[in-house]
Design an enzyme around this catalytic site. Structure first.
Site, mmCIF file in Angstrom:
data_model
loop_
_atom_site.group_PDB
_atom_site.id
_atom_site.type_symbol
_atom_site.label_atom_id
_atom_site.label_comp_id
_atom_site.label_asym_id
_atom_site.label_seq_id
_atom_site.Cartn_x
_atom_site.Cartn_y
_atom_site.Cartn_z
ATOM 1 N N ASP A 85 34.821 41.457 42.431
ATOM 2 C CA ASP A 85 33.482 41.838 41.990
ATOM 3 C C ASP A 85 33.619 43.089 41.110
ATOM 4 O OD1 ASP A 85 30.807 41.881 41.513
ATOM 5 O OD2 ASP A 85 30.172 41.788 43.599
HETATM 6 C C1 BGC Z 1 27.491 41.720 41.481
HETATM 7 C C2 BGC Z 1 27.959 40.306 41.234
HETATM 8 C C3 BGC Z 1 27.899 39.975 39.771
HETATM 9 C C4 BGC Z 1 28.722 40.998 39.011
HETATM 10 C C5 BGC Z 1 28.789 40.736 37.520
HETATM 11 C C6 BGC Z 1 28.143 42.723 40.543
HETATM 12 O O1 BGC Z 1 27.531 43.957 40.606
HETATM 13 O O2 BGC Z 1 27.746 42.064 42.822
HETATM 14 O O3 BGC Z 1 27.178 39.416 41.985
HETATM 15 O O4 BGC Z 1 28.333 38.678 39.554
HETATM 16 O O5 BGC Z 1 28.160 42.278 39.222
HETATM 17 O O6 BGC Z 1 27.599 40.975 36.896
#
Ligand code: BGC
Length: 735
Positions: A264
């Site tokens: 993530d």
């Molecule tokens: C979130 C994810 C997301 C990623 C990319 C993160 O802050 O937890 O769910 O896919 O950002 O945008």
């Protein structure tokens, strides 16, 4: 390309090139100024040569723009390897569907599949290759803001939606036109942080984790989801992004995932504040050894992996393995032959927000609305009486109907309830007032300073609405949470709408007894007072681009709300975490002994206020007692459970028939109910239909005392009814 060609390509790549494939930056590093850098990368400098080697880009879309970026990127790469473009296309690209939690309430996985297909078409035309969906974190605590992104609290329902969404995005082949790769997230158990606190540690026994929490993700793996994302949380004190057991043994080994694993956002670097890595070099080693193929938005792999390999702290074979998976995904998408895949400005124009997509979003929204109360059948409203209708509240004329993960969309494309209702009753005059603003001017909600009314303006607006309500026959109040009150970084201890909106509702309900409240939200809220003050309550979640039309159609009875709750609603926030599939305990409450030294609280009922599966329709249904074709079964036989369902009302309507099982006695305690089947059935007034569910031994399996998975002989109860509290049941024995 054939696998051997990919292997030859890999063998010819330098270590820097390989590591570049494992790095995801956003387009601002490529000189694209309309993307924002948040997190640690804001302070890191990456030189142009390093950027050239980067294998994937996050968060930018647009056919022409991405074609140009792809061209530049491939020219800069020694082996001209195409980039992967990824984005969060969650509940739609630009045609926005209801939030995933609302989609869960449709109990109609096919609906999520169609929504995903449409989102994939729009996103693919805009040049994207991967979306970070579906989110399958089981959500059993409404304080956690991200409950809006998941289908809900039930493992089985989640797995049905997981499968449908992956199929919708990926189709049967990723290289097909209009298909993009899905990415299951967030692995694992991000939905159960202590106290509902965003990003906090998750403590779950391995039994519960395996029994309930893996099921949804497994649904996506079984549907051949090509990517997975680690979660921000630690699970039993080990951050997921460094959890080798979780990623290599469980996800890949046991569950059979063989796609690309991405961290993530900045989660690799966050291993340092988690306190598990001393520095970026150790973070790189831990994440790689855990099996993280792509480092999203930190410079840990980019700047530290090479040294670690050269110092023999990490094995280059792990890098080769990761890069091979990334190249395979690029190959499966057909990018080596067709680097722009479906990017097409013409298709963007034709597809994005086209009438067919808007109509699908509208139909989907209708199916996600949950009618929580409808006293004296006040709904649907008669269109002919629109002259006597007052519509008010901060959502009555708002375009903010999409939820927090709909940033590719623009608000100008979203009609308001006022606009759609006015169209629907042409010739008549509905009265609209503002009622109040969502918050007082200057109040801070998350990171926004809200614009709104000052105290005098608020009082004047409420007073004006009260006066209008005195003259109205019916009042529709459109109230709710602000869209950033749910989503990432939006945990709350209060599960209430703002007090000024409650003030509006209280005062209007004093002068008009026909208040219909429409609630916009991304999570279950405390509904006790709202329902006590309203004659009807329609929960519309964050309904998307055509939400206003869907609400208009439902209020006027053109369409029927068919949603059923996929998360239980509490009496009070203090009941969280809360879910229906709980245990009876050694001291159950009984009608004879409803209180005292019994499971629960002394001040409120311990069960949900509205339990999973609950929802009304515009008609009424009768269930016959459950009958079984046999009262015994073996591991190799099956039982068919049947009810006769009758529409006892006077409208054609849809019921969601739900089957729950209970294993009465096992080697570990078993939930009082577990959803094992459901079917949506539409019947004419007076019509009856037999509905059957087949029960087979695999449905009775669980994580037993010795941690093996299997069933145990004994007595099972089967319930078939309208929601998870149904007592319409019988029993059978597994031999
Ligand atoms: C979130 C994810 C997301 C990623 C990319 C993160 O802050 O937890 O769910 O896919 O950002 O945008």
């Amino acid at each position: 390309m054939e696998r051997e060609q990919l292997q030859a390509l890999l063998a010819d790549m330098s270590l820097e090139e390989k590591i570049g494939q494992m790095v995801q930056l956003n387009a601002s590093f490529l000189g694209n100024n309309d993307t924002l850098i948040t997190g640690p990368m804001g302070t890191v400098s990456v030189d142009a040569d390093e950027v050239k080697l980067c294998g994937t880009i996050l968060g930018t879309a647009g056919a022409d723009k991405l074609k140009e970026l792809q061209k530049q990127a491939m020219e800069g790469q020694p082996h001209h390897i195409p980039m992967l473009f990824m984005m969060d296309v969650i509940n739609g690209f630009q045609t926005i569907f209801p939030i995933p939690l609302a989609q869960g309430c449709s109990f109609e996985p096919e609906l999520a599949k169609q929504g995903a297909q449409i989102a994939a078409k729009e996103a693919a035309a805009a040049g994207l290759h991967v979306t970070f969906t579906p989110m399958l974190d089981l959500t059993r605590d409404a304080r956690w803001g991200r409950v809006m992104e998941s289908p809900g609290e039930d493992p089985y329902l989640n797995s049905c939606f997981a499968k449908a969404m992956v199929e919708g995005f990926q189709g049967s082949s990723l290289s097909e036109k209009g298909r993009i790769s899905a990415c299951l997230k967030h692995f694992a158990a991000y939905g159960y942080p202590e106290g509902g606190r965003e990003y906090d540690n998750v403590e779950l026994s391995e039994r519960t984790f395996r029994q309930d929490y893996l099921t949804g993700y497994q649904g996506a793996v079984d549907a051949n989801c090509r990517m997975a994302m680690t979660s921000f949380n630690s699970l039993n004190r080990v951050p997921s992004t460094a959890n080798r057991w979780l990623m290599r043994d469980v996800l890949r080994g046991e569950m059979g995932f063989d796609g690309v694993l991405i961290s993530d956002y900045a989660a690799v670097e966050e291993l340092i504040p988690h306190g598990i890595a001393a520095d970026k070099r150790e973070a790189a080693k831990l994440a790689l050894e855990a099996g993280v193929d792509i480092d999203m938005m930190s410079d840990v792999y980019l700047h530290y992996l090479k040294d670690a390999v050269e110092a023999k702290e990490v094995d280059e074979a792990l890098i080769d393995e990761a890069v091979m998976r990334i190249l395979t995904l690029k190959n499966d998408l057909g990018l080596f032959e067709n680097p722009d895949k479906d990017a097409s400005a013409e298709d963007e124009k034709a597809l994005i927000l086209c009438d067919a997509h808007r109509q699908a979003a509208c139909e989907a929204a209708v199916k996600t609305f949950v009618l929580l109360k409808n006293e004296a059948q006040i709904l649907p409203l008669a269109k002919e009486e629109a002259d006597g209708l007052l519509v008010s509240g901060p959502y009555a004329d708002s375009r903010l109907l999409c939820g927090s993960w709909s940033f590719p969309s623009t608000y100008d494309n979203i009609p308001t309830i006022r606009e759609r209702m006015t169209e629907a009753v042409s010739g008549q005059k509905i009265t609209f007032t503002e009622g109040c603003s969502l918050f007082y001017d200057g109040e801070i909600v998350k990171d926004h300073t809200m614009e709104g009314m000052n105290p005098e303006q608020m009082e004047a607006a409420i007073a004006e609405t009260v006066e209008a309500a005195k003259k109205a026959k019916n009042v529709v109040l459109c109230l709710g949470e602000y869209y950033t009150q749910t989503g990432e970084g939006s945990s709350r201890t209060s599960l209430q709408i703002s007090q000024n909106q409650m003030e509006l509702l209280r005062r209007v309900s004093e002068v008009n007894e026909n208040v219909i409240t429409v609630i916009f939200s991304g999570r279950p809220l405390e509904m006790t007072e709202i329902e006590a003050l309203s004659k009807a309550v329609l929960y519309v979640w964050m309904p998307g681009t055509e939400g206003a039309k869907a609400i208009t159609d439902v209020l006027f009875g053109e369409k029927e709300p068919t949603g059923r709750l996929s998360m239980s609603f509490p009496h009070r926030a203090a009941q969280e975490p809360l879910y229906y599939s709980r245990f009876q305990g050694g001291r159950p409450r009984t009608p004879q002994e409803p209180r005292g030294f019994r499971i629960g609280y002394i001040d409120i009922e311990y069960r949900p206020y509205h339990s999973f599966g609950y929802g009304l329709s515009y008609s009424t249904f009768n269930y016959s007692p459950v009958s079984l074709d046999s009262s015994e079964m073996t591991a190799n036989s099956r039982i068919t459970a049947k009810v006769t369902l009758t529409n006892t009302g006077n409208r054609r309507a849809t019921e969601t028939v739900q089957m729950y099982l209970r294993d009465v006695s096992g080697s570990v305690i078993r939930p009082m109910r577990e959803l094992k089947g459901f079917e949506k059935v539409t019947l004419d007034p007076g019509e009856s239909r037999d509905i059957s569910f087949v029960i087979e031994e695999p449905m009775l399996r669980f994580v037993r005392m010795d941690m093996s998975v299997g069933s145990e002989p004994g007595r099972f109860e089967v319930f078939i009814g309208a929601d998870s509290t149904t007592e319409n049941g019988t029993a059978f024995v597994l031999k």
